[in-house]
Design a protein around this motif. Structure first.
Motif, PDB file in Angstrom:
ATOM      1  N   SER A  59      84.313  45.810  88.506  1.00 21.72           N
ATOM      2  CA  SER A  59      84.428  47.110  87.846  1.00 21.72           C
ATOM      3  C   SER A  59      85.811  47.283  87.224  1.00 21.72           C
ATOM      4  O   SER A  59      85.947  47.833  86.122  1.00 21.72           O
TER       5      SER A  59
ATOM      6  N   HIS B 160      86.615  48.147  83.394  1.00 20.31           N
ATOM      7  CA  HIS B 160      87.400  49.327  83.039  1.00 20.31           C
ATOM      8  C   HIS B 160      88.576  48.958  82.141  1.00 20.31           C
ATOM      9  O   HIS B 160      88.913  49.690  81.205  1.00 20.31           O
TER      10      HIS B 160
ATOM     11  N   TYR C 197      76.409  52.358  83.447  1.00 18.51           N
ATOM     12  CA  TYR C 197      76.861  52.249  84.827  1.00 18.51           C
ATOM     13  C   TYR C 197      75.668  52.108  85.765  1.00 18.51           C
ATOM     14  O   TYR C 197      74.515  52.282  85.378  1.00 18.51           O
ATOM     15  N   GLN C 198      75.979  51.820  87.040  1.00 18.23           N
ATOM     16  CA  GLN C 198      74.929  51.720  88.048  1.00 18.23           C
ATOM     17  C   GLN C 198      74.235  53.066  88.211  1.00 18.23           C
ATOM     18  O   GLN C 198      73.011  53.133  88.331  1.00 18.23           O
TER      19      GLN C 198
ATOM     20  N   ASP D 123      77.859  47.827  84.049  1.00 16.24           N
ATOM     21  CA  ASP D 123      78.332  47.594  85.411  1.00 16.24           C
ATOM     22  C   ASP D 123      77.173  47.770  86.382  1.00 16.24           C
ATOM     23  O   ASP D 123      76.800  48.892  86.732  1.00 16.24           O
TER      24      ASP D 123
END
Length: 230
Positions: free
Chosen positions: A52, A56, A96-97, A173
């Motif tokens: 992550s 980022h 994202y997750q 991610d």
């Protein structure tokens, strides 16, 4: 893929560390990664090693402590916060997750919002959002709010939102990490179809080797460095 062009994203000698009390955690150490136009790269590593963090930094959400992040050949380290925000909005898509959809808005409105923030008219944003959601199999769910959608449907809306502004780079991610295996496969198939149709450049973090095997390249994080996998 056209390697005579600059990489869409190039991490050069990137350092990232965090301080916890008197301890220093070295997450990225002289990390190097170049991803060329139209290429898909799986970042495969267990939880807690920095997947992550790497995304980022690549997505300009965090500043590296050293090194440089190039987007389409342009350095980003010295950009102002507002310039970084514009680049993220116009050139980078994130999945994202957790879907992070706005609960008070419908599926189509969630996909319209980033387009309108970029300056597109409400009418044109609605047309593109509807087309994207229909392409992802959600044509009958446009007016449903997130709470009225299944987990897989919510994540497909999040994917549509991420690509609504036609980004140069898509960063994902663990985008299917919260889903059961069957739903995960269905969502990834939709994402893979969209990637292929649009020629997106993608970096996708996952611990799922079946998903990773469907990408053009696989890399991992080892002692803070990015290492190519077979």
């Amino acid at each position: 893929m056209a390697e005579q062009e600059p990489p869409v994203i190039f991490l050069h000698q990137v350092e990232r560390r965090y301080h916890q009390g008197e301890a220093t955690l070295e997450i990225l150490r002289s990390a190097e990664l170049a991803v060329w136009p139209g290429q898909s790269v799986a970042l495969v590593a267990p939880s807690g090693v920095g997947k992550s963090t790497l995304l980022h930094v690549a997505g300009l959400l965090e500043h590296p402590d050293g090194g440089e992040v190039y987007l389409d050949g342009q350095p980003t380290a010295t950009l102002s916060d507002s310039a970084r925000t514009r680049l993220r909005r116009n050139s980078i898509g994130f999945v994202y997750q957790a879907h992070h959809l706005l609960p008070e808005f419908s599926a189509v409105e969630n996909v319209m919002l980033p387009q309108m923030l970029r300056g597109l008219s409400r009418k044109d944003a609605h047309v593109r959002a509807s087309e994207l959601l229909s392409y992802l199999g959600l044509g009958e769910r446009l007016t449903h709010r997130p709470a009225e959608l299944s987990g897989g449907e919510q994540q497909r809306v999040a994917i549509a939102r991420a690509v609504a502004n036609v980004p140069r780079l898509l960063l994902a991610d663990e985008p299917t990490g919260n889903l059961d295996p069957r739903t995960s496969d269905h969502v990834f198939q939709a994402l893979a179809q969209l990637i292929k149709a649009s020629g997106l450049t993608v970096v996708l973090a996952t611990h799922n080797m079946e998903i990773a095997a469907r990408m053009d390249r696989r890399v991992t994080l080892r002692d803070g460095q990015i290492v190519e996998m077979p």
